[in-house]
Write an enzyme that holds these catalytic residues in place. Structure first.
Site, PDB file in Angstrom:
ATOM      1  N   ASP A 184      -1.500   4.505  -6.285  1.00 52.54           N
ATOM      2  CA  ASP A 184      -0.060   4.338  -6.048  1.00 52.54           C
ATOM      3  C   ASP A 184       0.750   5.503  -6.580  1.00 52.54           C
ATOM      4  O   ASP A 184       1.829   5.810  -6.093  1.00 52.54           O
ATOM      5  CB  ASP A 184       0.431   3.028  -6.664  1.00 52.54           C
ATOM      6  CG  ASP A 184       0.028   1.892  -5.765  1.00 52.54           C
ATOM      7  OD1 ASP A 184      -1.137   1.475  -5.830  1.00 52.54           O
ATOM      8  OD2 ASP A 184       0.869   1.473  -4.946  1.00 52.54           O
TER       9      ASP A 184
ATOM     10  N   GLY B 175       0.866  -1.181   0.000  1.00 58.19           N
ATOM     11  CA  GLY B 175       0.000   0.000   0.000  1.00 58.19           C
ATOM     12  C   GLY B 175       0.900   1.227   0.000  1.00 58.19           C
ATOM     13  O   GLY B 175       1.820   1.335   0.831  1.00 58.19           O
TER      14      GLY B 175
HETATM   15  O1  MRU Z   1       0.496  -4.126  -4.438  1.00 54.06           O
HETATM   16  P1  MRU Z   1      -0.085  -3.327  -3.304  1.00 54.06           P
HETATM   17  O2  MRU Z   1      -0.905  -4.147  -2.361  1.00 54.06           O
HETATM   18  O3  MRU Z   1       0.962  -2.503  -2.603  1.00 54.06           O
HETATM   19  O4  MRU Z   1      -1.068  -2.315  -4.026  1.00 54.06           O
HETATM   20  C1  MRU Z   1      -1.789  -1.412  -3.236  1.00 54.06           C
HETATM   21  C2  MRU Z   1      -2.715  -0.566  -4.019  1.00 54.06           C
HETATM   22  O5  MRU Z   1      -2.801  -0.632  -5.220  1.00 54.06           O
HETATM   23  C3  MRU Z   1      -3.477   0.443  -3.246  1.00 54.06           C
HETATM   24  O6  MRU Z   1      -4.730   0.673  -3.822  1.00 54.06           O
HETATM   25  C4  MRU Z   1      -2.698   1.767  -3.213  1.00 54.06           C
HETATM   26  O7  MRU Z   1      -1.372   1.542  -2.839  1.00 54.06           O
HETATM   27  C5  MRU Z   1      -3.316   2.759  -2.298  1.00 54.06           C
HETATM   28  S1  MRU Z   1      -3.201   2.259  -0.622  1.00 54.06           S
HETATM   29  C6  MRU Z   1      -3.862   3.498   0.321  1.00 54.06           C
END
Ligand code: MRU
Length: 350
Positions: A240, A52
């Site tokens: 992200d 995240g």
């Molecule tokens: O691969 P991840 O679990 O790190 O991806 C996370 C996401 O895509 C979330 O939607 C994003 O980081 C926002 S978290 C507040």
């Protein structure tokens, strides 16, 4: 609404160590891991112990504290030079979430200001705690701003996990959902399971159930039928990296949801702090997309489900064009119909 002490918080600093709740094991086990070295934190980010975008940023800030301690112990007055390699490794651990480099740059500005004659650990710890607390405050502000956009008794759908676990605490998309539920704006949440890593099934479902927010889990492929049935008012997701024109990189599958939402006249809300906006990147086309190991697709819970040797593509993120997004919610305000010109209102504040 929860106080900070009642919140799920995936990142803690105590006993001079960084502690991360191992998200690979949730929801079946709650295991905390302690970290003393920046290299171990880089590996933990890559291996999704913590994930995240905002949570990765907060973790990286604490990793810089560990790097300063290690550099001082190894190199003494040459500690600034000794920081370069571990911080480069940290920055390379996951390429898409811009909060990672944002946090490292903020922490670098702090340590460059410190004298070489003693360790910067204490000053850096203070800065890391401020980044962490600021993230939680921002989420609470975004929760209110996002909930204000939603009509009473709405049903929403979320993808991936943009909750307390993905941030310093409270969550971005789930912050809006938490606030919206408390304000009687949201009555039900549909949760995409989010193949291949299953952040929705494992993390978002768990968080919502902990807070007694009514929710239903579905396979990602059910989203179209749910929208067609007229049950969904908003898609609410995190990000992200957001480009200067409002294009949004988020968990793979967000783009397909936004295309479906346009067809079914469902609104799309992206919730992310200013630290997720990359003003240097003009459009989503320039956002680097992380490719994850093929085993995430060929295996479920360590069990192989696909034929040995099959070719796999596993992009962790996709880019949703700004024109498919109704609102981007940040702690500095809401951008409706994002574009290069509407995003500029936020730029002035960043
Ligand atoms: O691969 P991840 O679990 O790190 O991806 C996370 C996401 O895509 C979330 O939607 C994003 O980081 C926002 S978290 C507040």
């Amino acid at each position: 609404m929860q106080s900070i002490s009642e919140m799920i918080q995936p990142i803690k600093w105590h006993s001079e160590q960084l502690h991360l709740l191992d998200q690979r094991l949730l929801p079946l086990q709650q295991v905390w891991l302690g970290f003393d070295y920046p290299e171990d934190v880089s590996n933990a980010i890559r291996e999704m112990v913590v994930r995240g975008a905002p949570a990765i940023g907060v973790t990286a800030a604490y990793a810089v504290v560990l790097a300063a301690r290690e550099a001082w112990n190894k190199a003494g007055i040459n500690w600034k030079q000794a920081m370069i390699e571990p911080l480069a490794k940290l920055a390379a651990s996951r390429p898409t979430a811009v909060n990672l480099t944002w946090a490292i740059e903020k922490m670098t500005a702090v340590y460059l200001n410190q004298p070489e004659t003693y360790s910067a650990e204490a000053a850096l710890l203070e800065a890391a705690i401020e980044i962490h607390q600021h993230d939680i405050r921002s989420n609470q502000t975004m929760g209110k701003l996002g909930a204000d956009l939603i009509d009473a008794d709405s049903t929403v759908l979320t993808h991936c996990n943009a909750g307390a676990l993905a941030t310093g605490g409270f969550g971005t998309a789930l912050g809006v959902i938490r606030q919206g539920f408390a304000d009687d704006k949201i009555k039900h949440v549909y949760v995409d399971e989010t193949r291949p890593w299953l952040q929705g099934a494992r993390l978002t479902a768990w968080e919502l159930m902990q807070d007694n927010i009514p929710c239903t889990l579905q396979a990602d492929v059910a989203a179209a039928a749910l929208m067609a049935s007229g049950q969904i008012d908003w898609i609410i997701v995190g990000a992200d990296r957001i480009a200067a024109n409002g294009d949004v990189a988020n968990k793979i599958g967000t783009y397909s949801l936004a295309v479906l939402a346009k067809y079914h006249q469902v609104k799309v809300m992206v919730v992310a702090p200013l630290s997720t906006i990359d003003w240097q990147t003009a459009s989503g086309k320039q956002i680097p997309i992380e490719q994850r190991p093929s085993s995430e697709v060929t295996h479920v819970a360590n069990q192989q489900i696909a034929p040995e040797g099959i070719n796999v593509v596993n992009p962790a993120f996709d880019v949703t064009p700004a024109e498919l997004i109704n609102a981007i919610v940040t702690e500095a305000g809401v951008v409706l119909s994002p574009s290069t010109s509407t995003m500029k209102n936020l730029h002035k504040q960043n």
